[in-house]
Design an enzyme around this catalytic site. Structure first.
Site, PDB file in Angstrom:
ATOM      1  N   GLU A  29      -5.126  -3.375 -16.572  1.00 30.08           N
ATOM      2  CA  GLU A  29      -4.960  -3.901 -15.221  1.00 30.08           C
ATOM      3  C   GLU A  29      -5.936  -5.048 -14.981  1.00 30.08           C
ATOM      4  OE1 GLU A  29      -4.173  -1.909 -10.893  1.00 30.08           O
ATOM      5  OE2 GLU A  29      -5.898  -1.145 -11.998  1.00 30.08           O
ATOM      6  N   LYS A  47     -15.216   7.404   3.120  1.00 36.55           N
ATOM      7  CA  LYS A  47     -16.232   6.518   2.549  1.00 36.55           C
ATOM      8  C   LYS A  47     -15.604   5.144   2.414  1.00 36.55           C
ATOM      9  CE  LYS A  47     -17.820   4.804  -0.773  1.00 36.55           C
ATOM     10  NZ  LYS A  47     -18.078   3.356  -1.062  1.00 36.55           N
ATOM     11  N   CYS A  56      -2.626  -2.466  -6.496  1.00 36.89           N
ATOM     12  CA  CYS A  56      -2.429  -1.465  -7.550  1.00 36.89           C
ATOM     13  C   CYS A  56      -0.999  -1.496  -8.086  1.00 36.89           C
ATOM     14  CB  CYS A  56      -2.748  -0.072  -7.018  1.00 36.89           C
ATOM     15  SG  CYS A  56      -4.477   0.148  -6.553  1.00 36.89           S
ATOM     16  N   GLU A  84      -4.805   7.965  -6.798  1.00 36.70           N
ATOM     17  CA  GLU A  84      -3.983   6.778  -7.067  1.00 36.70           C
ATOM     18  C   GLU A  84      -4.876   5.796  -7.793  1.00 36.70           C
ATOM     19  OE1 GLU A  84      -2.817   3.374  -7.216  1.00 36.70           O
ATOM     20  OE2 GLU A  84      -2.759   3.180  -5.028  1.00 36.70           O
TER      21      GLU A  84
END
Length: 483
Positions: free
Chosen positions: A385, A179, A288, A254
């Protein structure tokens, strides 16, 4: 360079070896200009069902597993060659849909090809073992693919992260449904066109260009999916794992990070600055594993702030096609989110060294390279984050405090240490809660080195030889031999 105008073609889904249209489309924008550059067919529930059925037919037929493994290796090698043949076009599209510098987009396509080279070399080396049980017994293990691997790819490094999971899954004999990210789907379509040209069994690879809340949700909840691989936000990852838990579907996750680099008094400060440039500001900080917190010993604290501020101020912010150091962030929503983090950090008492707001006078979604000092470890900007070009600098007095600060978030993806002392370089990694620890260079490593997180950064490992075992399960066979 004569590029294909993305406006001049229809961008489709790839299911069972056929490119399929849809009644709906999503628009793709260039973050450097804010302008629409393409429309992509939206995959719906019917496309998900078709893709899963095609993948199941591929699995049932044994097209990837009944052949000699060397044939899978040769298939992955062909895919790598075809990716390199399309790399220039793919890099151009990756640049204009994500904003990254064109050279970085080129490296990303080369990295995608390298994944297929690397895991092609492992396809015929997925071995079991014999286990001694004594006379009259034969016991051994078999490594079997899961079957259908559903993989949801993020927008920040779409072709590379797609290849990172797709290549080992195919090498192990799984059929795969990808996807793509709605914000940056074009370069992945070029990647799949390369895969199609390489010749793969029907249903072995399928691409759905849908929305996360519809196609993504339908894919992870589908009763016939055998494995889920996801890279993205904690909130979405948790929702996926909840859906997967209903059927006990294994996941590789992740989920981001808030990674810290520790600068000891003896550190080479030029290396620190180079690592901040790469770890904090590359891809506009949308990584990330970004170096988002810098923990600095009090003896070199102000010196590091000065050097980092000078470097940040020297970065050219602009269009990735023009080769700027720092491109735009992916969307207006992301830009507003980053600005909000910075405004709240200033209100909370963090010292703004440079940046802190969007770039004025430019079209598109550009954020100034931003450095905060005197950040309290409990501040929002030190805990959450940001996913933008923002660095938090904090001071520490001794090793124990440094490790406590580094481990003091809910994340555990990456950590770093800057020192010239071998004893610190070797004693630090066991004390850091992170899936990978860099010493004296952020992003040291490569395709060959395992990657993944602890705590809320996820579980499972990608990259390296270890990743192949994320795509197989072990079956034990025990036999009592006739007397």
């Amino acid at each position: 360079m004569n590029h294909l105008d993305p406006h001049n073609r229809t961008w489709l889904n790839f299911v069972n070896g056929v490119w399929l249209p849809s009644d709906e489309c999503i628009d793709v924008h260039n973050p450097a200009t804010g302008k629409k550059i393409a429309s992509v067919a939206v995959a719906g529930g019917n496309h998900v069902d078709m893709a899963v059925a095609a993948a199941r037919d591929c699995v049932t037929s044994g097209a990837l597993t009944k052949c000699r493994p060397v044939l899978r290796a040769e298939m992955l090698a062909r895919i790598a060659r075809e990716i390199r043949n399309r790399a220039e076009e793919g890099a151009y599209l990756g640049c204009i849909e994500s904003g990254k510098p064109i050279e970085a987009a080129r490296r990303e396509f080369e990295e995608a090809a390298r994944y297929f080279d690397y895991y092609g070399g492992m396809a015929d080396k997925i071995e079991g073992s014999a286990i001694p049980l004594g006379q009259r017994y034969l016991d051994y293990t078999i490594r079997e693919p899961y079957g259908i691997s559903a993989q949801i790819v993020p927008w920040n490094f779409a072709p590379s992260i797609c290849a990172r999971s797709l290549a080992p899954a195919l090498a192990a004999g799984n059929a795969v449904i990808v996807k793509s990210p709605e914000l940056a789907p074009l370069a992945i379509i070029v990647l799949f066109e390369a895969i199609e040209r390489a010749g793969v069994p029907k249903g072995a690879v399928n691409l759905l260009c849908g929305l996360g809340r519809t196609a993504g949700a339908a894919l992870v909840a589908h009763k016939d999916v055998d494995q889920i691989v996801f890279t993205g936000s904690v909130a979405t990852g948790v929702a996926i794992m909840k859906a997967a838990s209903e059927r006990s579907v294994p996941c590789v996750m992740e989920l981001g990070g808030k990674s810290a680099g520790i600068v000891f008094p003896d550190a080479n400060l030029e290396r620190v600055v180079e690592s901040v440039k790469a770890g904090t500001f590359f891809n506009a900080g949308q990584i990330c594993s970004a170096l988002s917190r810098l923990l600095v010993h009090t003896s070199v604290y102000e010196a590091v702030i000065g050097k980092v501020a000078e470097m940040a101020g020297s970065l050219e912010v602009g269009d990735g096609l023009a080769g700027a150091d720092l491109g735009p962030v992916i969307s207006e929503d992301q830009l507003e989110k980053i600005e909000g983090f910075c405004q709240r950090a200033k209100s909370a008492g963090a010292r703004l060294i440079t940046g802190g707001q969007r770039v004025s006078g430019k079209d598109g979604w550009f954020m100034e390279p931003t450095v905060f000092a005197d950040v309290d470890p409990n501040m929002e900007i030190a805990q959450e984050e940001v996913f933008g070009p923002v660095l938090c600098i904090m001071k520490f007095e001794d090793e124990d405090q440094a490790y406590q600060l580094a481990n003091g978030t809910r994340f555990g993806l990456v950590a770093g240490v800057f020192t010239q002392k071998l004893d610190i370089a070797l004693s630090a990694p066991p004390r850091l809660s992170a899936g990978q620890v860099f010493v004296n260079e952020w992003f040291a490593g490569g395709i060959e080195t395992p990657f993944g997180g602890n705590k809320m950064s996820g579980h499972g490992r990608e990259k390296g030889q270890e990743a192949i075992y994320s795509y197989v399960r072990t079956k034990n066979v025990g036999i009592l031999l006739a007397p």
